[in-house]
Design a protein around this motif. Structure first.
Motif, PDB file in Angstrom:
ATOM      1  N   GLU A 674       0.733  -1.143   0.074  1.00 53.16           N
ATOM      2  CA  GLU A 674       0.051  -0.123   0.018  1.00 53.16           C
ATOM      3  C   GLU A 674       0.819   1.330  -0.197  1.00 53.16           C
ATOM      4  O   GLU A 674       0.254   2.365  -0.692  1.00 53.16           O
ATOM      5  CB  GLU A 674      -0.777  -0.066   1.170  1.00 53.16           C
ATOM      6  CG  GLU A 674      -2.043   1.163   1.077  1.00 53.16           C
ATOM      7  CD  GLU A 674      -2.179   1.664   2.516  1.00 53.16           C
ATOM      8  OE1 GLU A 674      -2.905   2.676   2.616  1.00 53.16           O
ATOM      9  OE2 GLU A 674      -1.991   1.220   3.457  1.00 53.16           O
ATOM     10  N   SER A 675       2.009   1.075   0.677  1.00 57.15           N
ATOM     11  CA  SER A 675       2.851   2.246   0.716  1.00 57.15           C
ATOM     12  C   SER A 675       3.417   2.836  -0.753  1.00 57.15           C
ATOM     13  O   SER A 675       3.762   3.947  -0.742  1.00 57.15           O
ATOM     14  CB  SER A 675       3.958   2.116   1.631  1.00 57.15           C
ATOM     15  OG  SER A 675       4.939   1.241   1.096  1.00 57.15           O
ATOM     16  N   LEU A 676       3.100   1.884  -1.470  1.00 53.96           N
ATOM     17  CA  LEU A 676       3.817   2.283  -2.890  1.00 53.96           C
ATOM     18  C   LEU A 676       2.814   2.718  -3.904  1.00 53.96           C
ATOM     19  O   LEU A 676       3.125   3.063  -5.005  1.00 53.96           O
ATOM     20  CB  LEU A 676       4.598   1.019  -3.735  1.00 53.96           C
ATOM     21  CG  LEU A 676       5.500   0.464  -2.769  1.00 53.96           C
ATOM     22  CD1 LEU A 676       6.008  -0.981  -3.518  1.00 53.96           C
ATOM     23  CD2 LEU A 676       6.796   1.495  -2.792  1.00 53.96           C
ATOM     24  N   VAL A 677       1.587   2.913  -3.612  1.00 52.31           N
ATOM     25  CA  VAL A 677       0.385   3.045  -4.310  1.00 52.31           C
ATOM     26  C   VAL A 677       0.447   4.457  -5.002  1.00 52.31           C
ATOM     27  O   VAL A 677       0.943   5.306  -4.490  1.00 52.31           O
ATOM     28  CB  VAL A 677      -0.924   3.033  -3.732  1.00 52.31           C
ATOM     29  CG1 VAL A 677      -1.912   3.611  -4.518  1.00 52.31           C
ATOM     30  CG2 VAL A 677      -1.496   1.759  -3.237  1.00 52.31           C
ATOM     31  N   ALA A 678       0.257   4.353  -6.291  1.00 54.07           N
ATOM     32  CA  ALA A 678       0.486   5.631  -7.170  1.00 54.07           C
ATOM     33  C   ALA A 678      -0.872   6.342  -7.043  1.00 54.07           C
ATOM     34  O   ALA A 678      -2.018   5.661  -7.633  1.00 54.07           O
ATOM     35  CB  ALA A 678       0.871   5.167  -8.611  1.00 54.07           C
ATOM     36  N   THR A 679      -0.987   7.213  -6.066  1.00 61.46           N
ATOM     37  CA  THR A 679      -2.430   7.817  -5.966  1.00 61.46           C
ATOM     38  C   THR A 679      -3.362   8.260  -7.068  1.00 61.46           C
ATOM     39  O   THR A 679      -4.568   8.410  -7.089  1.00 61.46           O
ATOM     40  CB  THR A 679      -2.097   9.124  -4.781  1.00 61.46           C
ATOM     41  OG1 THR A 679      -1.270   9.916  -5.295  1.00 61.46           O
ATOM     42  CG2 THR A 679      -1.590   8.464  -3.654  1.00 61.46           C
ATOM     43  N   ILE A 716       0.990  -0.831 -10.602  1.00 63.60           N
ATOM     44  CA  ILE A 716       0.335  -2.133 -10.508  1.00 63.60           C
ATOM     45  C   ILE A 716      -0.500  -2.198  -8.914  1.00 63.60           C
ATOM     46  O   ILE A 716      -1.657  -2.701  -8.947  1.00 63.60           O
ATOM     47  CB  ILE A 716       1.182  -3.244 -10.564  1.00 63.60           C
ATOM     48  CG1 ILE A 716       1.927  -3.044 -12.058  1.00 63.60           C
ATOM     49  CG2 ILE A 716       0.610  -4.585 -10.357  1.00 63.60           C
ATOM     50  CD1 ILE A 716       3.020  -4.073 -12.345  1.00 63.60           C
ATOM     51  N   SER A 717       0.322  -1.608  -7.992  1.00 64.98           N
ATOM     52  CA  SER A 717      -0.408  -1.662  -6.756  1.00 64.98           C
ATOM     53  C   SER A 717      -1.609  -0.885  -6.832  1.00 64.98           C
ATOM     54  O   SER A 717      -2.540  -1.263  -6.127  1.00 64.98           O
ATOM     55  CB  SER A 717       0.621  -0.890  -5.707  1.00 64.98           C
ATOM     56  OG  SER A 717       0.037  -1.061  -4.504  1.00 64.98           O
ATOM     57  N   ALA A 718      -1.648   0.199  -7.238  1.00 65.27           N
ATOM     58  CA  ALA A 718      -2.722   1.063  -7.392  1.00 65.27           C
ATOM     59  C   ALA A 718      -4.038   0.348  -8.096  1.00 65.27           C
ATOM     60  O   ALA A 718      -5.153   0.307  -7.675  1.00 65.27           O
ATOM     61  CB  ALA A 718      -2.527   2.441  -8.084  1.00 65.27           C
ATOM     62  N   ARG A 719      -3.517  -0.244  -9.279  1.00 64.68           N
ATOM     63  CA  ARG A 719      -4.871  -0.809  -9.840  1.00 64.68           C
ATOM     64  C   ARG A 719      -5.387  -2.064  -9.229  1.00 64.68           C
ATOM     65  O   ARG A 719      -6.521  -2.436  -9.195  1.00 64.68           O
ATOM     66  CB  ARG A 719      -4.086  -1.403 -11.342  1.00 64.68           C
ATOM     67  CG  ARG A 719      -3.819  -0.155 -12.281  1.00 64.68           C
ATOM     68  CD  ARG A 719      -3.138  -0.724 -13.621  1.00 64.68           C
ATOM     69  NE  ARG A 719      -2.899   0.527 -14.581  1.00 64.68           N
ATOM     70  CZ  ARG A 719      -2.069   0.468 -15.656  1.00 64.68           C
ATOM     71  NH1 ARG A 719      -1.729  -0.750 -16.188  1.00 64.68           N
ATOM     72  NH2 ARG A 719      -1.843   1.472 -16.515  1.00 64.68           N
ATOM     73  N   PHE A 720      -4.274  -2.849  -8.338  1.00 58.89           N
ATOM     74  CA  PHE A 720      -4.645  -3.836  -7.641  1.00 58.89           C
ATOM     75  C   PHE A 720      -5.688  -3.441  -6.594  1.00 58.89           C
ATOM     76  O   PHE A 720      -6.745  -3.938  -6.433  1.00 58.89           O
ATOM     77  CB  PHE A 720      -3.852  -4.499  -6.972  1.00 58.89           C
ATOM     78  CG  PHE A 720      -4.055  -5.398  -5.775  1.00 58.89           C
ATOM     79  CD1 PHE A 720      -4.574  -6.839  -6.027  1.00 58.89           C
ATOM     80  CD2 PHE A 720      -3.682  -5.192  -4.493  1.00 58.89           C
ATOM     81  CE1 PHE A 720      -5.237  -7.495  -4.931  1.00 58.89           C
ATOM     82  CE2 PHE A 720      -4.210  -5.985  -3.466  1.00 58.89           C
ATOM     83  CZ  PHE A 720      -4.804  -7.065  -3.656  1.00 58.89           C
ATOM     84  N   HIS A 721      -5.416  -2.265  -5.823  1.00 68.15           N
ATOM     85  CA  HIS A 721      -6.138  -1.795  -4.680  1.00 68.15           C
ATOM     86  C   HIS A 721      -7.703  -1.145  -5.551  1.00 68.15           C
ATOM     87  O   HIS A 721      -8.575  -1.533  -4.942  1.00 68.15           O
ATOM     88  CB  HIS A 721      -5.704  -0.409  -4.256  1.00 68.15           C
ATOM     89  CG  HIS A 721      -4.590  -0.907  -3.072  1.00 68.15           C
ATOM     90  ND1 HIS A 721      -3.299  -1.448  -3.388  1.00 68.15           N
ATOM     91  CD2 HIS A 721      -4.805  -0.891  -1.844  1.00 68.15           C
ATOM     92  CE1 HIS A 721      -2.713  -1.502  -2.290  1.00 68.15           C
ATOM     93  NE2 HIS A 721      -3.621  -1.436  -1.295  1.00 68.15           N
ATOM     94  N   ASN A 722      -7.706  -0.745  -6.745  1.00 66.78           N
ATOM     95  CA  ASN A 722      -8.673  -0.303  -7.342  1.00 66.78           C
ATOM     96  C   ASN A 722      -9.700  -1.765  -7.614  1.00 66.78           C
ATOM     97  O   ASN A 722     -10.978  -1.338  -7.550  1.00 66.78           O
ATOM     98  CB  ASN A 722      -8.441   0.551  -8.599  1.00 66.78           C
ATOM     99  CG  ASN A 722      -7.756   1.872  -8.354  1.00 66.78           C
ATOM    100  OD1 ASN A 722      -7.992   2.435  -7.313  1.00 66.78           O
ATOM    101  ND2 ASN A 722      -7.068   2.466  -9.184  1.00 66.78           N
TER     102      ASN A 722
END
Length: 799
Positions: A674-679, A716-722
């Protein structure tokens, strides 16, 4: 002769918070006669005067009571006026079987801080200054009513000066049970300071010399064990990378973030971004650790919170802590710009140490020097941890949306426990023993739920002892006699074994409660949901024992207090090696690839790490691959229980991307992902809703495509969270269509993910859902006991 009288009976937090002197002074100002007295359930008042003045008295009583008090109920009846010529404070009136809430421990107040820093005041620089508006409560109380003989201050006989304040109703120290001064109160000293050792190994210099020496040791790289309000802290200079690394080595805490204490808001603002809600929380009387966004230019050592963009920060809350930050070389009482790691005084995963001899035995291999005092801590109590998060209100204009601050707990303990939650209804007295991780227990009585202070992970003997001691103390303090005991269904939890033993020995009814049902019930009751209708419960966490003996954790329930229906869940996937997969997320990454029918290609970070790791093991007979052992374990499933856990899904994605293939503390892989998420990223991946299963093979395939295309990991992290947000909204809409339910309750440790929380709630609200969240207890397993208790109350009340 007065024309009328009133008998007033109050319950709530009305003892030890200056309530009686408040009543006395108010009645005296209004020229009323009568009396006020504590009793075992609250405060009694009899007052006589003219009707108009009595009305004014009652209005002020309800609206302007002391800042630390809380009135939960007030009963007012007419009575004949007593023949008294003045108003007086009478001795406490014990009542057999009665109980009352106890105030938590509070930070030093502004008045005491001013006296602490005022030369000439006889408590100048005294480390234990307090009054009725601040200081220790819960950690020193041995029994009720809350009087000095029933606290750990009983051994300190008051000097004449303290006695005069204690007995003066006009003084803010009237009946302040921990009242003390340098002449009659507790003292501090240093131990193991070899540069200034004396005779028996204890340095007992007066106040400032000891504190100056302690400060000097900290700034020169030493690690100190400092006795605090609810236990010992381990402290070092947070800007000294070598000292922080050494503390990690000695404490056996590889990566889990440390809390940091700073002297004032100005110092905090040099290191962290502050919103107004953060300022209010940091300076509140409860003084929790607050999670803040770290500034890039901060000089705090990276090792304090490795791979994190946040710092857990708190202000001093005891006079001793404030004195540690004084600039003793400056003129006047100024604070120096120290920032100190202030982490729980214990070995990894053990309860906080609170006794001097215990600290000497167990912290001598960690701390260089001990800063001790002789005020006994009766009940250990860790620091509370909280965070503020801004949530966009979808009702406002899209061009200028308003942001609402949501405050939530990561750990509820000092400053909050044992302050009870109020329930929507009364019921039988229940003991709920909670879960294994982040354990709390809970008692209910009447319309109160007493959720305990943080116990910790209940997986060792020391934690079990702390758990049992805490339960015994609450039973005595609040006069609890359980009429039933609630417990988690997992047969191996120590809390469950404790419950089953008491159920058998005391012939009590027992109520086993499914883990995720407890999560949702806790969220419902915290929001005072009456339970007359079910909610859509989204319980997302790492581990919970399911009805089918699988490990649940990605659950969509239709739930109320009486039961639940499991409507949807993440598809099952094996956990290779069982519990070891929690510490080795790369195992979950390969399990999900296998589940999705995707190749374990050598270019994948998780596969590379797994190959290196598995070569240390004995190869399978055909020597075909170092990964064949693991592949066999997944396909045949020896020691590979099935799981629907959302926590394990986050682990898998984190390891697959090479972010955190091995975790040293619970939730590390998800936190670092989560700390890497591209906001600003809005993209997402596909998924499939198939009956009750949420299939994610297509999501993993799309992640691999992005990874091989060189898409940055933060994207990728942001897309996963989305994707998870889209999935949650889609399932909720299907459930609303099927069941006609529009209320959604969110619970489970995964909801401490700020990105997920921040995106999901507005998305649900914009689709017309009413969303219930936690704000009074944590969403993690710290809320399980509360949920167990209300489910058991509901069951036994109706039986």
């Amino acid at each position: 002769m007065f024309e009328s009288g009133k008998h007033i009976r109050l319950t709530g937090i009305v003892q030890g918070v200056g309530f009686r002197p408040f009543v006395y002074n108010l009645a005296t100002q209004l020229d009323l006669s009568g009396w006020v007295a504590n009793h075992s359930a609250g405060v009694d008042i009899k007052v006589a005067g003219c009707s108009a003045t009595l009305d004014q008295f009652i209005y002020t009583l309800k609206e302007s009571y002391p800042p630390l008090a809380r009135i939960d109920s007030i009963e007012i009846v007419d009575c004949p006026p007593e023949e008294l010529t003045k108003f007086e404070i009478r001795p406490s009136l014990p009542e057999v079987g009665a109980f009352q809430p106890i105030a938590p421990d509070f930070s030093i107040c502004d008045d005491c801080l001013h006296e602490l820093l005022t030369p000439g005041n006889f408590r100048y620089h005294y480390p234990f200054i307090n009054c009725t508006n601040c200081g220790p409560r819960f950690t020193i109380i041995q029994d009720i009513p809350y009087d000095r003989p029933k606290t750990t201050m009983s051994r300190f006989e008051m000097c004449p000066a303290c006695r005069q304040e204690y007995e003066d109703p006009a003084n803010r120290r009237f009946h302040a049970q921990p009242i003390a001064c340098p002449q009659c109160g507790p003292t501090i000293w240093l131990e193991n300071d070899l540069s200034e050792i004396k005779g028996d190994g204890q340095q007992r210099n007066e106040g400032d010399e000891i504190l100056l020496r302690a400060q000097s040791l900290l700034t020169n790289g030493s690690i100190l064990a400092i006795k605090g309000l609810g236990g010992f802290h381990l402290a070092c200079d947070a800007t000294n990378a070598q000292a922080v690394a050494e503390l990690r080595r000695r404490k056996r805490r590889e990566a889990k973030p440390f809390a940091v204490m700073m002297p004032d808001l100005e110092t905090i603002e040099r290191h962290c971004f502050l919103q107004e809600a953060d300022r209010e929380l940091l300076t509140s009387p409860t003084r929790p650790v607050v999670l803040l966004s770290r500034k890039p230019e901060s000089s705090i050592a990276e090792a304090v919170a490795p791979h994190q963009k946040t710092l857990g920060v708190m202000l001093p809350y005891t006079p001793l802590q404030y004195l540690l930050f004084l600039d003793y070389l400056a003129s006047g009482d100024q604070f120096c710009s120290l920032a100190l790691v202030m982490t729980s005084g214990n070995a990894s995963e053990e309860p906080i140490i609170h006794e001097n001899d215990e600290a000497r035995r167990n912290l001598s291999g960690i701390a260089d020097v001990f800063l001790m005092h002789d005020r006994e801590i009766f009940m250990r109590c860790d620091d509370s941890v909280m965070a503020n998060i801004g949530l966009e209100n979808p009702v406002t204009s899209h061009d200028s949306p308003s942001i609402e601050t949501h405050t939530y707990f990561l750990r509820r303990s000092r400053g909050y426990a044992p302050d009870p939650l109020q329930l929507p209804w009364a019921g039988p007295t229940i003991l709920a023993t909670g879960s294994e991780l982040k354990n709390t227990f809970c008692f209910t009585r009447d319309r109160y739920a007493f959720v305990s202070h943080h116990i910790g992970n209940l997986d060792n003997f020391e934690s079990l002892q702390a758990f049992e001691q805490g339960i015994a103390h609450y039973e005595q303090l609040f006069r609890m006699v359980p009429e039933g005991i609630a417990y988690d269904l997992h047969p191996d939890y120590l809390a469950t074994r404790y419950a089953l033993s008491r159920i058998e020995n005391e012939h009590l009814p027992g109520v086993g409660v499914q883990h995720h049902h407890a999560h949702i019930a806790a969220c419902m009751v915290e929001n005072l949901h009456p339970g007359d209708r079910p909610v859509i419960g989204i319980a997302l966490d790492g581990t919970g024992y399911g009805d089918d003996h699988a490990i649940w954790g990605g659950e969509f329930l239709l739930a109320d207090y009486s039961g639940y229906q499991r409507v949807a869940h993440l598809e099952y996937v094996p956990m290779p090696g069982g519990d070891i997969a929690v510490r080795q997320p790369w195992r979950m990454a390969l399990a999900w690839l296998e589940q999705a029918g995707l190749a374990w290609d050598d270019d994948l970070p998780a596969v590379q790490f797994a190959t290196e790791n598995m070569t240390r093991l004995k190869p399978v007979p055909d020597n075909s691959s170092p990964l064949s052992i693991l592949r066999n374990q997944i396909s045949i499933r020896p020691n590979s229980p099935l799981t629907s856990s959302m926590g394990r899904l986050f682990d898998a994605v984190s390891a697959l991307l090479g972010v955190c293939p091995v975790a040293t503390y619970e939730g590390q892989a998800a936190i670092e992902l989560e700390s890497l998420v591209a906001t600003q990223e809005t993209g997402s991946y596909p998924f499939l809703l198939h009956d009750s299963n949420i299939a994610l093979g297509s999501m993993f395939a799309a992640i691999l495509v992005d990874l091989r295309k060189g898409v940055p990991v933060p994207v990728i992290s942001a897309r996963f969270h989305n994707t998870i947000v889209n999935m949650i909204v889609a399932v909720c809409k299907e459930m609303r269509q099927t069941f006609g339910i529009h209320e959604v309750a969110l619970s489970g440790g995964v909801w401490q993910n700020r990105t997920l929380f921040q995106k999901t709630i507005p998305s649900l609200q914009s689709d017309g859902f009413k969303v219930l969240t936690h704000a009074k207890v944590p969403s993690n397993d710290g809320c399980i006991a509360l949920g167990q208790a209300v489910i058991a109350m509901n069951k036994l009340k109706g039986s």
